[in-house]
Design an enzyme around this catalytic site. Structure first.
Site, PDB file in Angstrom:
ATOM      1  N   ASP A 258      60.788  70.525  -6.084  1.00 45.94           N
ATOM      2  CA  ASP A 258      59.724  70.019  -6.925  1.00 45.94           C
ATOM      3  C   ASP A 258      60.287  69.185  -8.082  1.00 45.94           C
ATOM      4  O   ASP A 258      61.330  69.519  -8.657  1.00 45.94           O
ATOM      5  CB  ASP A 258      58.927  71.200  -7.492  1.00 45.94           C
ATOM      6  CG  ASP A 258      57.784  70.784  -8.380  1.00 45.94           C
ATOM      7  OD1 ASP A 258      56.845  70.149  -7.866  1.00 45.94           O
ATOM      8  OD2 ASP A 258      57.830  71.087  -9.594  1.00 45.94           O
ATOM      9  N   GLU A 282      60.903  65.784  -4.057  1.00 45.53           N
ATOM     10  CA  GLU A 282      59.716  65.084  -4.520  1.00 45.53           C
ATOM     11  C   GLU A 282      60.127  64.157  -5.670  1.00 45.53           C
ATOM     12  O   GLU A 282      60.067  64.532  -6.836  1.00 45.53           O
ATOM     13  CB  GLU A 282      58.646  66.070  -4.998  1.00 45.53           C
ATOM     14  CG  GLU A 282      57.368  65.387  -5.471  1.00 45.53           C
ATOM     15  CD  GLU A 282      56.685  66.128  -6.616  1.00 45.53           C
ATOM     16  OE1 GLU A 282      55.464  65.939  -6.765  1.00 45.53           O
ATOM     17  OE2 GLU A 282      57.350  66.864  -7.363  1.00 45.53           O
TER      18      GLU A 282
END
Length: 478
Positions: A258, A282
């Site tokens: 993340d 990400e």
């Protein structure tokens, strides 16, 4: 930076007018001129094909890896609370596996500050999977540790990999303590986490003795300091580090990192070197150069936001020629994870065309839970998954594109003949003469949208069609 091998070619107005001609009497003249047109070739840097699956079994399992398979994002924002989600996902993995999905991406699985209501992106205790009473709950929003282990075991039984969402940019849920580096109290005391593992204090967060900041903080949460050897040791170094515990004890197969903009790519690189498993970051940026830079330095796959935004502009903006532009999958398909939507963003309206694109092109395609289970036609998605696993092999050649139409060829590999995909963003049926890799072969549309069974000519040219606002996928009829 590597330069893309994509050769973008501008087609002449003469060709466009000829290619649009559907009159059979002008076929010979149109075909002869069309054969003089250059084809846009998209080839991997190392010259290798992307996927190599050649199964013709509709229920074949296609094991996920950086170079093949289909991933399911097995959650969405604010899935039902109450500790039922792990069991919900477990009830679906057999059907997903039978459809050809090879991996599932789960939400952050450990205890977070918001306890039973948290989606996991505010992590407190990386070793509490729903078995310690802290933050007001024993179970997480998704369920208990026992239920999570049962889900992972079931997925492995179906020959599917399971990826954990890893949030290591920031933490939340610590106690207040005096911080000599800020001169204030900060919520950075994690000495009382219930698991007793990876205890932290103010020196494990910026600013501290290692510096004032790293690449980026998020949402006002304490920003974890990866420069601190104590943090490195607990994330990936020691035998019971977070990564190794997830992999060796919980049996996760890979990682979705993340908000990787918040820390250097060396962090994921070190994690991968010490822990192993598939990884994707990400890095929310549409600049393909930035995505490639991060993927190379992190030694990781990356979500292809360049492709995502191009698809949005192409399909919803009625300009399919934008699909000629550069994307991460064209730079390195082994490190590109393609997607149509996810838990954070849902901008593309013409999802049927977008899924037809990512499931016939190179890259590692991801399907969003709600698209598959609630919003779109599951049978149509299953058909595209089958096409991906059984036909979408080899390098890519873009054969034609304009505002409304896009045609590309997967060139096949190792006995697999590949395919031709036709996307039509107009309100009427379209037809085109295109060059295949097949001479004197009967072909068909494997989506069933067209009832044509044309035979390619000796020089491999053939006329195909596509329904309005839809797609067709052509290959040898066998």
């Amino acid at each position: 930076m590597k330069q893309s091998t994509t050769k973008l070619v501008c087609f002449s107005l003469l060709l466009l007018s000829i290619a649009c001609d559907k009159d059979e009497t002008s076929k010979d003249q149109s075909l002869e001129l069309a054969k003089q047109t250059k084809i846009i070739n998209v080839t991997n840097h190392d010259g290798k094909p992307f996927s190599t699956g050649v199964s013709t079994n509709v229920n074949s399992k296609y094991v996920a890896n950086p170079g093949g398979g289909v991933m399911m994002q097995a959650f969405y924002w604010d899935v039902p609370a109450g500790g039922t989600w792990w069991n919900t996902v477990k009830s679906k993995v057999t059907a997903w596996g039978n459809a050809g999905i090879g991996s599932i991406w789960l939400p952050p699985a450990s205890k977070a500050q918001n306890g039973a209501y948290s989606m996991g992106y505010d992590p407190t205790d990386y070793y509490d999977f729903g078995d310690y009473n802290q933050n007001g709950t024993v179970e997480t929003r998704f369920g208990s540790k026992t239920e999570l282990v049962s889900l992972i075991t079931q997925a492995h039984t179906e020959n599917m990999q399971v990826y954990a969402d890893i949030v290591i940019n920031h933490n939340s849920g610590g106690q207040s303590e005096a911080n000599p580096y800020t001169g204030t109290n900060t919520w950075t005391n994690f000495s009382g986490v219930a698991s007793g593992k990876f205890t932290r204090n103010y020196n494990d967060f910026y600013k501290n003795s290692y510096g004032n900041n790293d690449e980026g903080s998020f949402g006002g949460f304490p920003d974890l300091c990866h420069a601190n050897p104590h943090v490195q040791d607990w994330l990936w170094g020691r035998a019971d580090a977070v990564g190794k515990y997830y992999k060796n004890t919980m049996k996760f197969d890979g990682w979705r990192f993340d908000y990787v903009k918040g820390f250097g790519p060396w962090v994921v690189n070190n994690w991968n070197a010490n822990v192993g498993g598939f990884s994707v970051g990400e890095y929310w940026d549409s600049n393909v150069n930035t995505l490639e830079w991060w993927a190379n330095n992190a030694n990781s796959s990356v979500f292809d936001f360049a492709c995502y935004y191009k698809m949005n502009d192409a399909f919803d903006g009625n300009n399919l020629a934008l699909l000629n532009d550069d994307m991460m999958w064209k730079r390195n398909p082994y490190k590109a994870v393609t997607f149509v939507t996810n838990h954070d963003t849902d901008e593309i309206w013409k999802k049927n065309l977008a899924y037809a694109y990512i499931l016939t092109h190179e890259g590692y395609p991801t399907i969003f839970y709600r698209d598959y289970e609630e919003w779109l036609n599951k049978e149509r998605l299953n058909n595209l998954i089958w096409i991906h696993n059984n036909k979408a092999t080899g390098t890519t050649s873009i054969l034609y594109s304009d505002n409304d139409e896009y045609i590309a060829r997967r060139n096949g590999y190792n006995g697999n003949v590949g395919l031709v995909v036709y996307l039509n963003n107009s309100s009427s049926w379209q037809e085109r003469w295109i060059q295949t890799n097949w001479a004197n072969a009967q072909i068909k549309d494997f989506t069933g949208h067209s009832s044509w069974y044309p035979t390619t000519q000796g020089d491999k040219w053939v006329k195909i069609q596509c329904p309005p606002n839809s797609y067709s996928v052509w290959s040898i009829n066998m």
